[in-house]
Design a protein around this motif. Structure first.
Motif, mmCIF file in Angstrom:
data_model
loop_
_atom_site.group_PDB
_atom_site.id
_atom_site.type_symbol
_atom_site.label_atom_id
_atom_site.label_comp_id
_atom_site.label_asym_id
_atom_site.label_seq_id
_atom_site.Cartn_x
_atom_site.Cartn_y
_atom_site.Cartn_z
ATOM 1 N N LYS A 1 -15.484 -10.231 7.475
ATOM 2 C CA LYS A 1 -15.248 -11.467 7.301
ATOM 3 C C LYS A 1 -16.546 -12.274 6.953
ATOM 4 C CE LYS A 1 -11.564 -11.626 10.867
ATOM 5 N NZ LYS A 1 -11.388 -12.048 12.128
ATOM 6 N N PRO A 2 -16.459 -12.780 5.547
ATOM 7 C CA PRO A 2 -17.897 -13.609 5.118
ATOM 8 C C PRO A 2 -18.126 -14.668 6.019
ATOM 9 C CG PRO A 2 -16.598 -13.137 3.507
ATOM 10 C CD PRO A 2 -15.680 -12.733 4.620
ATOM 11 N N PHE A 3 -19.328 -14.757 6.514
ATOM 12 C CA PHE A 3 -19.795 -15.880 7.546
ATOM 13 C C PHE A 3 -21.175 -16.625 6.717
ATOM 14 C CE2 PHE A 3 -22.873 -17.319 10.791
ATOM 15 C CZ PHE A 3 -21.949 -18.296 11.466
ATOM 16 N N LEU A 4 -21.010 -17.826 6.343
ATOM 17 C CA LEU A 4 -21.985 -18.558 5.599
ATOM 18 C C LEU A 4 -22.293 -17.539 4.207
ATOM 19 C CD1 LEU A 4 -24.301 -19.667 8.494
ATOM 20 C CD2 LEU A 4 -22.499 -20.940 7.098
ATOM 21 N N LYS A 5 -23.366 -17.387 3.778
ATOM 22 C CA LYS A 5 -23.648 -16.785 2.673
ATOM 23 C C LYS A 5 -24.332 -15.414 2.754
ATOM 24 C CE LYS A 5 -25.757 -17.145 -2.149
ATOM 25 N NZ LYS A 5 -26.495 -18.203 -2.815
ATOM 26 N N TYR A 6 -25.067 -15.080 3.848
ATOM 27 C CA TYR A 6 -25.977 -14.130 4.088
ATOM 28 C C TYR A 6 -25.496 -13.124 4.915
ATOM 29 C CZ TYR A 6 -28.863 -16.401 0.639
ATOM 30 O OH TYR A 6 -29.410 -17.418 -0.173
ATOM 31 N N TRP A 7 -24.247 -13.464 5.751
ATOM 32 C CA TRP A 7 -23.897 -12.747 6.903
ATOM 33 C C TRP A 7 -22.630 -12.380 6.737
ATOM 34 C CZ3 TRP A 7 -27.212 -16.854 7.486
ATOM 35 C CH2 TRP A 7 -28.374 -16.544 7.755
ATOM 36 N N VAL A 8 -22.021 -11.412 7.664
ATOM 37 C CA VAL A 8 -20.778 -10.994 7.760
ATOM 38 C C VAL A 8 -20.174 -10.822 9.114
ATOM 39 C CG1 VAL A 8 -20.373 -10.091 5.430
ATOM 40 C CG2 VAL A 8 -21.029 -8.581 7.464
ATOM 41 N N LEU A 9 -19.083 -10.805 9.468
ATOM 42 C CA LEU A 9 -18.547 -10.545 10.804
ATOM 43 C C LEU A 9 -17.643 -9.230 10.764
ATOM 44 C CD1 LEU A 9 -18.388 -11.043 13.881
ATOM 45 C CD2 LEU A 9 -16.543 -12.603 13.104
ATOM 46 N N PRO A 10 -18.442 -8.034 11.094
ATOM 47 C CA PRO A 10 -17.483 -6.963 11.120
ATOM 48 C C PRO A 10 -16.614 -6.659 12.181
ATOM 49 C CG PRO A 10 -19.667 -6.236 11.333
ATOM 50 C CD PRO A 10 -19.521 -7.822 11.457
ATOM 51 N N THR A 11 -15.339 -6.527 12.220
ATOM 52 C CA THR A 11 -14.467 -6.028 13.155
ATOM 53 C C THR A 11 -13.635 -4.599 12.960
ATOM 54 O OG1 THR A 11 -14.112 -8.473 13.289
ATOM 55 C CG2 THR A 11 -12.526 -6.793 14.737
ATOM 56 N N LYS A 12 -13.855 -3.735 13.807
ATOM 57 C CA LYS A 12 -13.324 -2.312 13.710
ATOM 58 C C LYS A 12 -11.644 -2.767 13.517
ATOM 59 C CE LYS A 12 -16.613 0.394 15.838
ATOM 60 N NZ LYS A 12 -16.811 1.676 16.385
ATOM 61 N N ILE A 13 -11.092 -1.977 12.542
ATOM 62 C CA ILE A 13 -9.591 -2.256 12.496
ATOM 63 C C ILE A 13 -9.080 -0.536 12.037
ATOM 64 C CG2 ILE A 13 -10.083 -2.466 10.063
ATOM 65 C CD1 ILE A 13 -7.678 -4.699 10.143
ATOM 66 N N ASP A 14 -7.836 -0.546 12.388
ATOM 67 C CA ASP A 14 -6.986 0.532 12.204
ATOM 68 C C ASP A 14 -6.259 0.452 11.001
ATOM 69 O OD1 ASP A 14 -5.685 2.840 12.075
ATOM 70 O OD2 ASP A 14 -4.584 2.858 13.972
ATOM 71 N N THR A 15 -6.347 0.955 10.143
ATOM 72 C CA THR A 15 -5.571 0.583 8.653
ATOM 73 C C THR A 15 -4.267 1.056 8.786
ATOM 74 O OG1 THR A 15 -6.507 2.752 7.708
ATOM 75 C CG2 THR A 15 -7.628 0.793 7.059
ATOM 76 N N ALA A 16 -3.713 1.838 9.695
ATOM 77 C CA ALA A 16 -2.304 2.390 9.917
ATOM 78 C C ALA A 16 -1.620 1.092 10.506
ATOM 79 C CB ALA A 16 -2.339 3.487 10.552
ATOM 80 N N THR A 17 -2.251 0.011 11.218
ATOM 81 C CA THR A 17 -1.693 -0.832 11.884
ATOM 82 C C THR A 17 -1.412 -2.215 11.244
ATOM 83 O OG1 THR A 17 -3.581 -1.555 13.006
ATOM 84 C CG2 THR A 17 -2.063 0.084 14.146
ATOM 85 N N ILE A 18 -2.067 -2.155 10.128
ATOM 86 C CA ILE A 18 -2.310 -3.737 9.134
ATOM 87 C C ILE A 18 -0.933 -3.744 8.612
ATOM 88 C CG2 ILE A 18 -4.758 -3.487 9.133
ATOM 89 C CD1 ILE A 18 -4.221 -2.876 5.892
ATOM 90 N N ASN A 19 -0.703 -5.370 8.338
ATOM 91 C CA ASN A 19 0.395 -5.655 7.429
ATOM 92 C C ASN A 19 0.193 -5.511 5.926
ATOM 93 O OD1 ASN A 19 2.468 -6.771 6.175
ATOM 94 N ND2 ASN A 19 2.550 -8.788 7.354
ATOM 95 N N LYS A 20 0.395 -4.292 5.540
ATOM 96 C CA LYS A 20 0.189 -4.015 4.030
ATOM 97 C C LYS A 20 0.746 -5.321 3.111
ATOM 98 C CE LYS A 20 -0.588 0.579 4.940
ATOM 99 N NZ LYS A 20 -1.527 0.844 5.617
ATOM 100 N N ASN A 21 1.528 -5.945 3.477
ATOM 101 C CA ASN A 21 1.964 -7.088 2.496
ATOM 102 C C ASN A 21 0.954 -8.090 2.494
ATOM 103 O OD1 ASN A 21 4.464 -5.907 2.229
ATOM 104 N ND2 ASN A 21 5.544 -7.138 4.019
ATOM 105 N N GLU A 22 -0.108 -8.166 3.414
ATOM 106 C CA GLU A 22 -1.170 -9.231 3.168
ATOM 107 C C GLU A 22 -2.415 -8.743 2.506
ATOM 108 O OE1 GLU A 22 -2.149 -10.064 7.302
ATOM 109 O OE2 GLU A 22 -0.035 -11.300 7.608
ATOM 110 N N TRP A 23 -2.337 -7.483 2.128
ATOM 111 C CA TRP A 23 -3.555 -6.707 1.604
ATOM 112 C C TRP A 23 -3.259 -6.153 0.398
ATOM 113 C CZ3 TRP A 23 -8.089 -7.161 4.298
ATOM 114 C CH2 TRP A 23 -8.021 -7.890 5.453
#
Length: 172
Positions: A138-160
């Motif tokens: 997730k981008p934060f301001l311009k120079y930083w990001v907020l990374p969050t571990k995620i399991d791609t098997a559990t995401i809603n594929k309709n949103e991506w």
């Protein structure tokens, strides 16, 4: 001349404070630099600039009102602190100067905002790779990001949107 001395002194104090914050509390925060090149430049600047900032703080500590003994003590302690910072650089450069999460593949992009799901390796330069992760960025301001571990098997594929785009690491 007095204004210049005060400006140099307070700029050095702010730089020292930023360096201390970055090397302590900043390491606990979950945010990361969006670009590893900017990260390396930032850490190189604060680590190499710390001894200089400590020496520049003499502009505010050495005063005519102080006794000669007090000024000598301030000068010697500041010089010793600066030398200690230089020696500390040798150890900090290995902890902060190397290593960054580098994108191998951008797997998904969100359909409505700037979020992405990336597969990343912790690149330690000549020392190889120190870990692997799949994260939602997730981008934060311009120079930083907020990374969050995620399991791609559990995401809603309709949103991506599946894109499987190569990242910064290129394999032959």
């Amino acid at each position: 001349m007095q204004v210049i001395k005060k400006t140099i002194f307070w700029a050095a104090i702010v730089f020292i404070g930023l360096t201390i914050f970055t090397l302590t509390v900043g390491q606990i925060l979950p945010y990361e630099f969006a670009d590893f090149k900017l990260q390396h430049k930032f850490y190189d600047t604060i680590i190499q600039g710390l001894p200089i900032a400590v020496l520049l703080s003499l502009f505010g500590t050495l005063k005519k009102e102080n006794s000669k003994t007090k000024n000598w003590i301030f000068g010697i302690l500041t010089a010793l602190t600066s030398i200690l910072c230089l020696v500390g650089q040798l150890f900090m450069i290995f902890a902060f100067g190397f290593g960054a999460w580098t994108t191998v593949t951008t797997i998904y992009k969100h359909k409505t905002d700037n979020r992405e799901i990336k597969e990343q390796l912790y690149d330690i330069g000549a020392f190889g790779y120190g870990g692997q992760r799949t994260v939602e960025i997730k981008p934060f301001l311009k120079y930083w990001v907020l990374p969050t571990k995620i399991d791609t098997a559990t995401i809603n594929k309709n949103e991506w949107n599946l894109i499987n785009e190569k990242g910064d690491i290129k394999f032959p």
